[in-house]
Design a protein around this motif. Structure first.
Motif, PDB file in Angstrom:
ATOM      1  N   THR A  90       0.753  -1.152   0.025  1.00  0.00           N
ATOM      2  CA  THR A  90      -0.106  -0.028  -0.140  1.00  0.00           C
ATOM      3  C   THR A  90       1.030   1.106  -0.077  1.00  0.00           C
ATOM      4  O   THR A  90       0.384   2.221  -0.516  1.00  0.00           O
ATOM      5  CB  THR A  90      -1.061   0.066   1.239  1.00  0.00           C
ATOM      6  OG1 THR A  90      -0.193  -0.372   2.345  1.00  0.00           O
ATOM      7  CG2 THR A  90      -2.325  -0.755   0.936  1.00  0.00           C
ATOM      8  N   ALA A  91       2.124   1.193   0.453  1.00  0.00           N
ATOM      9  CA  ALA A  91       3.095   2.409   0.545  1.00  0.00           C
ATOM     10  C   ALA A  91       4.460   1.731   0.386  1.00  0.00           C
ATOM     11  O   ALA A  91       4.636   0.887   1.113  1.00  0.00           O
ATOM     12  CB  ALA A  91       2.884   3.256   1.729  1.00  0.00           C
ATOM     13  N   VAL A  93       7.926   3.896   1.301  1.00  0.00           N
ATOM     14  CA  VAL A  93       8.442   5.302   1.538  1.00  0.00           C
ATOM     15  C   VAL A  93       9.784   5.221   2.290  1.00  0.00           C
ATOM     16  O   VAL A  93      10.184   4.224   2.821  1.00  0.00           O
ATOM     17  CB  VAL A  93       7.366   5.792   2.473  1.00  0.00           C
ATOM     18  CG1 VAL A  93       5.981   6.261   1.611  1.00  0.00           C
ATOM     19  CG2 VAL A  93       7.180   5.078   3.845  1.00  0.00           C
ATOM     20  N   PRO A  94      10.358   6.232   1.905  1.00  0.00           N
ATOM     21  CA  PRO A  94      11.691   6.593   3.032  1.00  0.00           C
ATOM     22  C   PRO A  94      11.357   6.435   4.461  1.00  0.00           C
ATOM     23  O   PRO A  94      10.141   7.107   4.620  1.00  0.00           O
ATOM     24  CB  PRO A  94      12.430   7.756   2.300  1.00  0.00           C
ATOM     25  CG  PRO A  94      11.273   8.646   1.513  1.00  0.00           C
ATOM     26  CD  PRO A  94      10.159   7.522   1.181  1.00  0.00           C
ATOM     27  N   ASP A  95      12.244   6.032   5.270  1.00  0.00           N
ATOM     28  CA  ASP A  95      12.007   6.452   6.608  1.00  0.00           C
ATOM     29  C   ASP A  95      12.364   7.441   7.194  1.00  0.00           C
ATOM     30  O   ASP A  95      12.182   7.785   8.390  1.00  0.00           O
ATOM     31  CB  ASP A  95      12.634   4.956   7.464  1.00  0.00           C
ATOM     32  CG  ASP A  95      14.062   4.891   7.521  1.00  0.00           C
ATOM     33  OD1 ASP A  95      14.765   5.667   7.191  1.00  0.00           O
ATOM     34  OD2 ASP A  95      14.405   3.891   8.065  1.00  0.00           O
ATOM     35  N   VAL A 101      10.584   1.873   4.135  1.00  0.00           N
ATOM     36  CA  VAL A 101       9.433   1.083   4.744  1.00  0.00           C
ATOM     37  C   VAL A 101       8.497   0.496   3.743  1.00  0.00           C
ATOM     38  O   VAL A 101       8.366   1.600   2.649  1.00  0.00           O
ATOM     39  CB  VAL A 101       8.574   1.818   5.698  1.00  0.00           C
ATOM     40  CG1 VAL A 101       7.449   1.058   6.253  1.00  0.00           C
ATOM     41  CG2 VAL A 101       9.750   2.299   6.885  1.00  0.00           C
ATOM     42  N   GLU A 103       4.994  -1.032   3.013  1.00  0.00           N
ATOM     43  CA  GLU A 103       3.762  -1.287   3.973  1.00  0.00           C
ATOM     44  C   GLU A 103       2.888  -1.929   3.056  1.00  0.00           C
ATOM     45  O   GLU A 103       2.249  -1.618   1.877  1.00  0.00           O
ATOM     46  CB  GLU A 103       3.279   0.121   4.432  1.00  0.00           C
ATOM     47  CG  GLU A 103       2.454   0.244   5.367  1.00  0.00           C
ATOM     48  CD  GLU A 103       2.181   1.613   5.734  1.00  0.00           C
ATOM     49  OE1 GLU A 103       3.036   2.132   6.417  1.00  0.00           O
ATOM     50  OE2 GLU A 103       0.636   2.174   5.594  1.00  0.00           O
ATOM     51  N   ARG A 105      -1.413  -3.254   3.638  1.00  0.00           N
ATOM     52  CA  ARG A 105      -2.424  -3.191   4.906  1.00  0.00           C
ATOM     53  C   ARG A 105      -3.773  -3.998   4.445  1.00  0.00           C
ATOM     54  O   ARG A 105      -3.971  -3.892   3.279  1.00  0.00           O
ATOM     55  CB  ARG A 105      -2.863  -1.695   4.966  1.00  0.00           C
ATOM     56  CG  ARG A 105      -2.069  -0.901   5.746  1.00  0.00           C
ATOM     57  CD  ARG A 105      -2.593   0.619   5.937  1.00  0.00           C
ATOM     58  NE  ARG A 105      -1.514   1.258   6.625  1.00  0.00           N
ATOM     59  CZ  ARG A 105      -1.802   1.699   8.010  1.00  0.00           C
ATOM     60  NH1 ARG A 105      -2.861   1.334   8.625  1.00  0.00           N
ATOM     61  NH2 ARG A 105      -0.671   2.333   8.560  1.00  0.00           N
ATOM     62  N   VAL A 110      -1.723  -4.127   9.516  1.00  0.00           N
ATOM     63  CA  VAL A 110      -0.677  -3.524   9.051  1.00  0.00           C
ATOM     64  C   VAL A 110       0.694  -4.124   8.958  1.00  0.00           C
ATOM     65  O   VAL A 110       1.059  -4.853  10.071  1.00  0.00           O
ATOM     66  CB  VAL A 110      -0.646  -2.182   9.784  1.00  0.00           C
ATOM     67  CG1 VAL A 110       0.367  -1.200   8.788  1.00  0.00           C
ATOM     68  CG2 VAL A 110      -1.715  -1.488  10.045  1.00  0.00           C
ATOM     69  N   SER A 112       4.538  -3.930   8.070  1.00  0.00           N
ATOM     70  CA  SER A 112       5.676  -3.111   7.529  1.00  0.00           C
ATOM     71  C   SER A 112       6.957  -3.976   7.396  1.00  0.00           C
ATOM     72  O   SER A 112       7.550  -4.595   8.551  1.00  0.00           O
ATOM     73  CB  SER A 112       6.034  -2.010   8.408  1.00  0.00           C
ATOM     74  OG  SER A 112       4.627  -1.160   8.698  1.00  0.00           O
TER      75      SER A 112
ATOM     76  N   SER B  24       8.474  12.954   0.218  1.00  0.00           N
ATOM     77  CA  SER B  24       8.781  11.892   1.134  1.00  0.00           C
ATOM     78  C   SER B  24       7.533  10.682   0.732  1.00  0.00           C
ATOM     79  O   SER B  24       7.831   9.514   1.114  1.00  0.00           O
ATOM     80  CB  SER B  24       8.674  12.253   2.499  1.00  0.00           C
ATOM     81  OG  SER B  24       7.064  12.582   2.836  1.00  0.00           O
ATOM     82  N   TRP B  26       4.965  10.284   2.409  1.00  0.00           N
ATOM     83  CA  TRP B  26       4.443   9.975   3.697  1.00  0.00           C
ATOM     84  C   TRP B  26       2.918  10.309   3.637  1.00  0.00           C
ATOM     85  O   TRP B  26       2.234   9.684   4.288  1.00  0.00           O
ATOM     86  CB  TRP B  26       5.010  10.555   5.021  1.00  0.00           C
ATOM     87  CG  TRP B  26       6.536  10.179   5.116  1.00  0.00           C
ATOM     88  CD1 TRP B  26       7.018   9.093   4.629  1.00  0.00           C
ATOM     89  CD2 TRP B  26       7.525  10.824   5.793  1.00  0.00           C
ATOM     90  NE1 TRP B  26       8.129   8.990   5.050  1.00  0.00           N
ATOM     91  CE2 TRP B  26       8.703   9.959   5.605  1.00  0.00           C
ATOM     92  CE3 TRP B  26       7.521  12.065   6.619  1.00  0.00           C
ATOM     93  CZ2 TRP B  26       9.859  10.355   6.408  1.00  0.00           C
ATOM     94  CZ3 TRP B  26       8.612  12.299   7.233  1.00  0.00           C
ATOM     95  CH2 TRP B  26       9.890  11.504   7.038  1.00  0.00           C
ATOM     96  N   ARG B  31      -3.494   7.964  -2.653  1.00  0.00           N
ATOM     97  CA  ARG B  31      -3.053   6.500  -1.989  1.00  0.00           C
ATOM     98  C   ARG B  31      -4.322   6.211  -1.236  1.00  0.00           C
ATOM     99  O   ARG B  31      -4.706   7.285  -0.414  1.00  0.00           O
ATOM    100  CB  ARG B  31      -1.778   6.585  -1.287  1.00  0.00           C
ATOM    101  CG  ARG B  31      -1.526   5.051  -0.945  1.00  0.00           C
ATOM    102  CD  ARG B  31       0.223   5.113  -0.578  1.00  0.00           C
ATOM    103  NE  ARG B  31       0.184   6.033   0.698  1.00  0.00           N
ATOM    104  CZ  ARG B  31       1.178   6.907   1.059  1.00  0.00           C
ATOM    105  NH1 ARG B  31       2.329   6.673   0.327  1.00  0.00           N
ATOM    106  NH2 ARG B  31       1.453   7.337   1.891  1.00  0.00           N
ATOM    107  N   VAL B  38       4.679   6.282   8.983  1.00  0.00           N
ATOM    108  CA  VAL B  38       5.978   6.793   8.873  1.00  0.00           C
ATOM    109  C   VAL B  38       6.307   8.279   9.254  1.00  0.00           C
ATOM    110  O   VAL B  38       7.303   8.728   9.622  1.00  0.00           O
ATOM    111  CB  VAL B  38       6.947   6.457   7.703  1.00  0.00           C
ATOM    112  CG1 VAL B  38       8.432   6.767   7.570  1.00  0.00           C
ATOM    113  CG2 VAL B  38       6.877   4.824   7.520  1.00  0.00           C
TER     114      VAL B  38
END
Lengths: 142, 159
Positions: A90-91, A93-95, A101, A103, A105, A110, A112, B24, B26, B31, B38
């Protein structure tokens, strides 16, 4: 190497209508698998490969771009997941600390996969908002 | 009128604002769900907690403008999340007035529980908090704000 699919959310598609014949079932499953593979492929091509080409796009006061090692490990995990037919993320992404990360869901779960800047990977699963499992995630060398 | 030094205690009914860099990912409105936990994961810079700004002293656009100014990335865009202090405290996240590390802006505060050391020692607790914040506590998202340099220049030229 542990099969990643054994510890992850199984793929499912509630929108698919049940079919009468075995051929139709195989066809439905094949289409679903194809969609999942395509979704993983997009994450790998549009994000992970692109981040590796130009990590400076993340430079910010509070965001360290993913390291090349984190990108390498996250790409390997994504390929493994794609190959075993796992449900797409679902994602991705940079942490913020040089890691990544991944992810996934469902309404109640969830999951990760957290890849650190050094390339160590850990899987964390939340069930109804509570951490139910946290473990190192082994990544194949192939 | 709010005190100029903005060092008054942060009240439960206050709103605090947190910026999220667009790149990012985030927060991504395309979505589902749009916001990733995060965004509330403490990073190495969050030694004394995660930075936020008090809405009684700063607008969402002010917060984005400050982030742009300090990032040295004028092409960056920012979303700004609104959170109620009482909601954060109810799930165990402390919110306190803090200085902005010498940058001279009023209205800075910190989510002090979301700091690097606590994340390293209590990952599960912080992970659960981050999940609740992103899933239940974000009241609104404004933005993306950006291109401030061009807009400021336009404003200057039209004045």
């Amino acid at each position: 190497m542990r099969d990643p699919s054994s510890t992850l959310i199984p793929y499912e598609d509630v929108n698919e209508e049940p079919n009468e014949t075995a051929d139709a079932l195989v066809s439905t499953e094949a289409r679903q698998l194809s969609r999942h593979r395509e979704a993983w492929r997009q994450e790998i091509d549009r994000k992970l490969i692109e981040w590796g080409r130009d990590p400076s796009q993340f430079e910010d006061v509070d965001l360290i771009p993913p390291t090349q090692e984190a990108i390498r490990v996250a790409s390997r995990i994504a390929l493994q997941m794609m190959d075993c037919g796992a449900a797409p993320p679902t994602a991705v992404v940079p942490d913020g600390d040089g890691g990544i990360v991944i992810e996934r869901r469902t309404p109640t779960t969830v999951e990760s996969i957290e890849v650190t800047r050094e390339g160590a990977a850990e899987m964390v699963r939340l069930l109804d908002g509570r951490v139910a499992d946290r473990r190192a995630f082994s990544v194949g060398n192939g | 009128m709010a005190a100029q030094d903005a060092s008054d205690p942060v009240a439960d009914d206050e709103i605090v604002l947190k910026h999220v860099t667009e790149r990012s990912g985030w927060y991504d409105p395309a979505r589902d769900p749009s916001l990733s936990w995060v965004a509330f994961r403490p990073n190495k810079d969050d030694v004394s907690g995660m930075s936020v700004w008090r809405a009684k002293y700063k607008t969402a656009e002010d917060v984005a403008r400050l982030a742009a100014r300090w990032s040295n990335r004028k092409d960056q865009k920012y979303y700004v999340l609104s959170l109620r202090v009482g909601d954060l405290r109810r799930i165990g996240i402390q919110v306190s007035f803090t200085h902005d590390e010498g940058k001279g802006e009023t209205g800075h505060a910190s989510l002090t529980t979301l700091n690097t050391a606590t994340y390293d020692s209590e990952k599960n607790r912080i992970r659960e908090m981050a999940e609740r914040v992103c899933k239940e506590l974000v009241l609104r998202v404004d933005g993306p704000f950006g291109s401030f340099e061009e807009r400021d220049q336009d404003r200057f030229q039209s004045a």
